[in-house]
Write a protein that holds these residues in place. Structure first.
Motif, PDB file in Angstrom:
ATOM      1  N   GLU A   1      -4.939  -1.035 106.557  1.00 16.63           N
ATOM      2  CA  GLU A   1      -5.867   0.089 106.363  1.00 16.63           C
ATOM      3  C   GLU A   1      -6.004   0.490 104.896  1.00 16.63           C
ATOM      4  N   ARG A   2      -5.508  -0.320 103.992  1.00 23.29           N
ATOM      5  CA  ARG A   2      -5.555   0.033 102.572  1.00 23.29           C
ATOM      6  C   ARG A   2      -7.002   0.029 102.067  1.00 23.29           C
ATOM      7  N   ARG A   3      -7.224   0.743 100.967  1.00 21.74           N
ATOM      8  CA  ARG A   3      -8.566   0.789 100.401  1.00 21.74           C
ATOM      9  C   ARG A   3      -8.868  -0.496  99.621  1.00 21.74           C
ATOM     10  N   GLN A   4     -10.137  -0.729  99.338  1.00 22.52           N
ATOM     11  CA  GLN A   4     -10.525  -1.952  98.635  1.00 22.52           C
ATOM     12  C   GLN A   4     -10.230  -1.871  97.141  1.00 22.52           C
ATOM     13  N   GLU A   5     -10.514  -0.716  96.525  1.00 20.79           N
ATOM     14  CA  GLU A   5     -10.266  -0.591  95.090  1.00 20.79           C
ATOM     15  C   GLU A   5      -8.762  -0.499  94.828  1.00 20.79           C
ATOM     16  N   PRO A   6      -8.319  -0.922  93.651  1.00 25.95           N
ATOM     17  CA  PRO A   6      -6.877  -0.948  93.356  1.00 25.95           C
ATOM     18  C   PRO A   6      -6.271   0.461  93.364  1.00 25.95           C
ATOM     19  N   TYR A   7      -5.033   0.542  93.801  1.00 28.30           N
ATOM     20  CA  TYR A   7      -4.262   1.774  93.687  1.00 28.30           C
ATOM     21  C   TYR A   7      -3.740   1.913  92.255  1.00 28.30           C
ATOM     22  N   HIS A   8      -3.370   3.138  91.917  1.00 30.38           N
ATOM     23  CA  HIS A   8      -2.661   3.383  90.652  1.00 30.38           C
ATOM     24  C   HIS A   8      -1.296   3.949  91.024  1.00 30.38           C
ATOM     25  N   ILE A   9      -0.280   3.069  91.062  1.00 29.60           N
ATOM     26  CA  ILE A   9       1.054   3.426  91.528  1.00 29.60           C
ATOM     27  C   ILE A   9       2.026   3.404  90.353  1.00 29.60           C
ATOM     28  N   VAL A  10       2.858   4.435  90.268  1.00 32.63           N
ATOM     29  CA  VAL A  10       3.950   4.479  89.288  1.00 32.63           C
ATOM     30  C   VAL A  10       5.255   4.537  90.082  1.00 32.63           C
TER      31      VAL A  10
END
Length: 649
Positions: free
Chosen positions: A242-251
């Motif tokens: 179910e993740r989104r198509q655009e990249p995540y910004h994860i730290v």
């Protein structure tokens, strides 16, 4: 084997139990059915009795029966009403009391259950562009404080925290630790950061950034094990369908560098990794080498004051990098990004291109405008050339132990010359596994000899016998011992600092050159450190929180910090002003000194006034990016400049 058939009563009870298991909907349906049956039963009996006694109007009868059920006060009848109808009115009213009392109790119970559910923090978060924090430790409050500062120039900002802790516990801690939320709303939810359903509950797909922190666990647990939940959280975000198509910004925060490649293989370009056991020692060692540098670094790593930003500004095309500061007086450019290549402290003669992304220091990320450069900036002439050579051997004293010590020794080895010594003094013997780790590390160092001894340095006489002021630098760590609270650890640290101050005053000016740097855990104790009049301090517990908050706002900062906090790249330094000008005391503007720094292939960022070195209200004498760069400032021969340079010479 034959079995007796269940009796009707047992079958009825079984079906009734299954029906009631449906929860609130089933209960409401049952009450509604009972109300209808009661109404039609009372209406039918009243209808029959009315026909036998006084006649009956059907529509009026419907209203009368409903009125008697819903309002017990409507049981009153006229003086000529037959006794049977009066009895029916009483029975109808009593039945209504039972039904509606049950209904009120049902509604009250449902409201209370809903309130309890809300308190548990299990309702879905309907937000977009929010900062999502997964996990909980002592650094969460500092992350929230930094995001609040970053959101000050926005109409509304949102921080969402997802943690296994109870929602009420988190909210109480946040409201006790933070008084002013400005334009930011903080929302807490209780759940598992690695559960898909809980990630959907906090709207991970619509978040601006995700901060995955290393949760507070038993300090005796191996750091690689502590990282397992961080790794699983990153996997849950990036790997679910179910993740989104655009990249995540994860730290993501890790305790052990051994796990960095694992996280990066999962998140690839979507995740920025901060290894606390490497970052904290790197900053601590850099800060310990120059008095005042810790203040500069803590300001740049926070949204309070000046910080580092990135900007696309095509208008700089054709200008040299060295001239940018004169066209943009509100900022201090420290580098640029060209075609993905980050260049810090580049040659001042580099010609800028339209697609270059400027890296600069400023108080906020406001819109920049090109202005006419000032006229009449003096060229102060020749300066002392930068002399590069082999670093001389140094002697360092480290008092105390905590998990970052091994990283500090490894980092210190990269900065010092061959034949240098690091003397480690512990108030009690280290566990065998730490002694073995220290011995193994010592065998791998090429510049640093490590000497380890056990002495209770909190005893004034023993501290005196250690002769601490024979060393160039004394570092006092927050020594962690089993059974000691953070408050007790901090009290021990401050007590050691006070002993060192007393010994320094006793010896006199001969040891004024020795730098004393202390690690503190709570920034509220800065005033106590100021009273102790030591040279510098590092709030280690907040470093990682500040860095993660900044990277969550600007992804490029991750690569920038990698360059800044390694010995091989350019670094911030605090250098004597006499390296740049010959006439001291004297009055010079920021622009004039910036030109002098360019002659040494350095970028001027600010300055330090020696007279305020121990005064917190004056930011310990440090000024970064002065707004008026043409004003003449009086400098003494003991003042210093804050520069971005390749080395400390």
């Amino acid at each position: 084997m034959s079995q007796d058939k269940p009796k009707f009563r047992e079958r009825f009870r079984y079906k009734f139990d299954n029906f009631m298991a449906g929860g609130a909907v089933s209960m409401f349906q049952l009450l509604f059915v009972v109300l209808l049956i009661s109404f039609f039963a009372m209406y039918s009996i009243t209808f029959v009795l009315s026909l036998l006694t006084q006649g009956f109007e059907p529509m009026e009868g419907i209203w009368t029966v409903f009125y008697q059920i819903s309002d017990p006060g409507a049981m009153a009848t006229g003086p000529k009403t037959p006794m049977l109808l009066r009895i029916m009115a009483i029975l109808t009213g009593l039945l209504g009391i039972v039904i509606f009392s049950t209904l009120v109790a049902f509604i009250t119970t449902q409201v209370e259950e809903k309130v309890q559910q809300l308190k548990k923090g299990r309702s879905k978060v309907l937000e977009e562009d929010h900062t999502l924090i997964l996990g909980w430790n002592d650094g969460v409050l500092e992350i929230i404080r930094e995001v609040i500062l970053a959101n000050e120039n926005q109409k509304r900002g949102v921080v969402v925290v997802l943690s296994p802790l109870d929602k009420e516990v988190m909210e109480e801690a946040i409201h006790e630790g933070i008084q002013d939320f400005v334009t930011t709303q903080v929302i807490c939810r209780s759940g598992d950061p690695i559960a898909f359903h809980d990630l959907d509950m906090v709207s991970v797909n619509t978040s601006k950034s995700v901060i995955v922190i290393s949760e507070a666990l038993d300090k005796n647990i191996d750091r690689t094990i502590q990282d397992s939940r961080v790794i699983n959280s990153v996997l849950a975000i990036c790997g679910r369908q179910e993740r989104r198509q655009e990249p995540y910004h994860i730290v993501a925060e890790l305790q052990s560098g051994l796990n960095q490649s694992v996280v990066e293989s999962i998140g690839r370009d979507e995740v920025e990794v901060i290894v606390s056991s490497e970052f904290i020692p790197s900053v601590t060692i850099q800060a310990s080498r120059e008095i005042g540098l810790s203040v500069v670094l803590m300001e740049l790593l926070s949204f309070d004051g000046n910080e580092i930003y990135f900007l696309d500004f095509p208008g700089v095309k054709g200008l040299t990098f060295g001239s940018l500061v004169f066209y943009m007086p509100e900022i201090v450019p420290i580098g640029y990004i060209r075609e993905g290549d980050m260049r810090l402290n580049p040659p001042y003669s580099d010609v800028m291109e339209a697609q270059d992304r400027i890296i600069y220091v400023a108080e906020d990320d406001f819109d920049l405008e090109m202005k006419q450069p000032p006229q009449g900036v003096r060229d102060l002439g020749l300066i002392q050339p930068r002399i590069e050579g082999e670093r001389p051997p140094e002697k360092h004293l480290i008092l105390g132990w905590n998990p970052n010590l091994m990283g500090m020794i490894r980092e210190l080895n990269d900065y010092v010359g061959e034949g240098s010594v690091a003397a480690l003094v512990m108030p009690s013997a280290l566990p065998t596994e730490h002694e073995d780790e220290l011995a193994h590390l010592s065998s791998q160092l090429d510049n640093l000899d490590v000497v380890y001894e056990v002495e209770n340095f909190r005893n004034p006489e023993i501290l005196r016998k250690l002769e601490p002021f024979q060393y160039e630098t004394i570092t006092v760590l927050s020594h962690e011992e089993e059974g000691l609270s953070q408050e007790k650890v901090e009290a021990n640290t401050i007590y050691t600092v006070l002993l060192l101050r007393g010994l320094r005053e006793e010896i006199g000016q001969a040891v004024e050159h020795v730098k004393i740097i202390s690690e503190i855990l709570d920034p509220a104790h800065r005033k106590l450190i100021e009273i102790a009049q030591i040279n510098d301090f590092i709030v280690s517990s907040h470093l990682i929180s500040k860095v993660m908050a900044q990277i969550s706002e600007q992804k490029e900062l991750s690569e920038l910090y990698e360059q800044l906090f390694t010995e091989a790249g350019p670094e911030f330094h605090v250098k004597p002003i006499r390296n740049y000008v010959t006439e001291l005391p004297g009055s010079y503007s920021f622009y004039e000194l910036a030109l002098q720094c360019q002659k040494r292939e350095e970028v001027l960022v600010g300055y330090k006034k020696k007279a305020f070195e121990l005064v917190s209200d004056e930011n310990y004498g440090i000024t970064v990016n002065p707004l008026d760069k043409t004003t003449m400032i009086e400098f003494s021969e003991n003042d210093e400049l804050v520069v971005l340079a390749e080395d400390e010479f």
